[in-house]
Design a protein around this motif. Sequence first.
Motif, short mmCIF file in Angstrom:
data_model
loop_
_atom_site.label_atom_id
_atom_site.label_comp_id
_atom_site.label_asym_id
_atom_site.label_seq_id
_atom_site.Cartn_x
_atom_site.Cartn_y
_atom_site.Cartn_z
N ASP A 305 1.17 6.83 -4.03
CA ASP A 305 1.43 7.56 -2.79
C ASP A 305 2.44 8.68 -3.07
N TRP A 308 5.61 8.32 -1.20
CA TRP A 308 6.45 7.13 -1.37
C TRP A 308 7.89 7.53 -1.66
N THR A 316 3.58 3.99 0.68
CA THR A 316 3.01 2.85 -0.05
C THR A 316 3.67 2.73 -1.42
N VAL A 319 2.06 0.46 -7.70
CA VAL A 319 1.47 -0.75 -8.27
C VAL A 319 2.30 -1.16 -9.48
N HIS A 331 -0.96 -7.65 -9.11
CA HIS A 331 -1.64 -6.35 -9.14
C HIS A 331 -2.49 -6.20 -10.40
N HIS A 361 -0.86 -5.34 -0.59
CA HIS A 361 -1.30 -5.60 -1.97
C HIS A 361 -2.65 -4.92 -2.24
N GLN A 364 -2.62 -1.10 -2.27
CA GLN A 364 -2.07 -0.59 -3.54
C GLN A 364 -3.11 -0.67 -4.66
N ARG A 367 -5.99 1.83 -4.15
CA ARG A 367 -5.58 3.21 -4.47
C ARG A 367 -5.50 3.42 -5.97
#
Length: 594
Positions: A305, A308, A316, A319, A331, A361, A364, A367
């Motif tokens: 993101d 972020w 978001t 990860v 992840h 979760h 993420q 994405r």
Amino acid sequence: MPSVLSRLDAAAREAFESLGFPGNIAAVRESDRGDAPYQCNGAMAAAGIAKKRGEKVNPRDIAAQAVEIMQANSAMGQLEIAGPGFINIAPADDLLTARAEQLLENPADGLNVETPKTIIVDYGGANVAKPMHVGHLRSAVIGEAIKRILRAQGHNVIGDVHMGDWGLQMGHLISELADEQPDLPYFDEAYEGDYPAEPPVTMDDLARLYPQASNKAKVNAERMDISRVATAELQAGRRGYRALLDHFIDVSVAALKVGYGNLGVEFDLWKGEACVDPLIPGMIEELKTAGITEEDDGALIINVDDKWDSETRTGTPPVMLLASSGAVLYHTTDLATLVDRKAENNPDLIVYVVDQRQALHFEQVFRAAAKAGWYAREQMFHAGFGTMNGKDGKPFKTREGGVLRLEDLMQIMHTAARDRLESSGVGAEFDAEERDEIARKIGLAALKFADLQNQRMTNYIFDPERFTAFEGKTGPYLLYAVVRIKSILRKAAEQNVVSGKIAVEAETEKGLVLSLDAYARAIELAADKYAPHILCEHVYRVAQSFSRFYAECPILADDVAAEVKASRLSLAKAALAQLEHGLDLLAIEAPDRM
Ligand code: ARG
């Protein structure tokens, strides 16, 4: 054959188009006023459009013109203009009869999609060694229904249990077992021979060892470290630990197969987190080469993101591929699973049926997978769900405050159903064994239907009393409807009454056929939104329509003419076929009698 509704819809659109209006304003839908089954409100919109064009027309006049054109279509029965220009529509009796004949022949008519996809449904998600609890119940029940609904549409659907078998619980188990049985060859680092084929533990051992270790670790930091080290050594490939892991998985899978089997839930793949471990180093290399990883305080991350903000923690978060200790995280295994699925199944779509509390979760992970270019973002969907709560409004627990095991929950339902049978006198004439089997099926149906009839995201309250009621929108009501039709069919066979040509005449017969007609649409909506509650609503409605029909149109009474009996019996068969088909998609099984 297209559904009755779609035939009416097409006729109305055509009529409005030929009057120079866009067809979509003429969509036909179920009527919300009782005077006709369907309505078309296109004339109101058409008058608006005409006004914009500078013409002045009255919606009733447009409706009258449309009705005149629509009348010529053989799908149309009685048409009527109401109020300012609503068109009330009843379908032609012939059409209803033809549709009923067809649904009798094939209850699944019209369900298939044009372009079937390969779809993986990731559900169940039980954790190895930890007993399944109610949190896993919803995933199993909802996931199984979604899988079956998509399969009924002709998709190639693969159900994967995706077990949790790669976390700290493995370190707990290994270290606790090492404490109890230090002489096992798995703990001897110098040992080079083959390990025993027989697992050194049973499911009961695992169920005991895990809480034993985790309780110790909770209050003792040193004990926690021992579990952490064991987990890290396992993940680094220590041979004896890998062999133990395989045993643990085998023992757990055998137990899980029984548990899920009792619930009527079947998986095509019994994969888990551990089986994608060999893919992780290659995956990390690939992601590094692609230039999308970053070092962050010793950890390896992927930013997903641009907005972020780690200071305010808005947007978001990234990860986590590797923790600073080098450990693999949730992840990481989910991303590696996406790699594995791409290579093994190349799915068009993956649906994750997992607790809504894991929404972040999945966002993420999805994405990151899209950023890596493995999948388009819309090929991955998280179908989340709310919790099953106790009467206190909090996630359901046992009286002692612990998580309830799935088997105990099923036992509670079985008992509630048995009590219900006893108090209502249903099944009193059968022997104890059959009564017990009926109670088991009712208990399961009650639990599943109570769960599935809610919109996925809503929380609901566990209430065995209410779930097992024979009246209202419940599983037992639906089983009762099925069993009642089965019993009518049995009596008909005894009396040598055979089913025959359908003639749809009475209003309640029409109502029944129109309810059946709505099946394909319900399946389509349920599939598009991963929403089994839409199918629940449909089967409930069919059961009610059958009830109304049967109250008005007796089938086996002496004064009913033979051809009428034959027609009504066919309608009953069509209703049964669809109810059974629909309940099967919900993984709900009815007894033959009760
Ligand atoms: N084992 C996880 C849990 O108990 C659920 C797994 C869901 N599926 C997934 N691909 N992450 O919370």
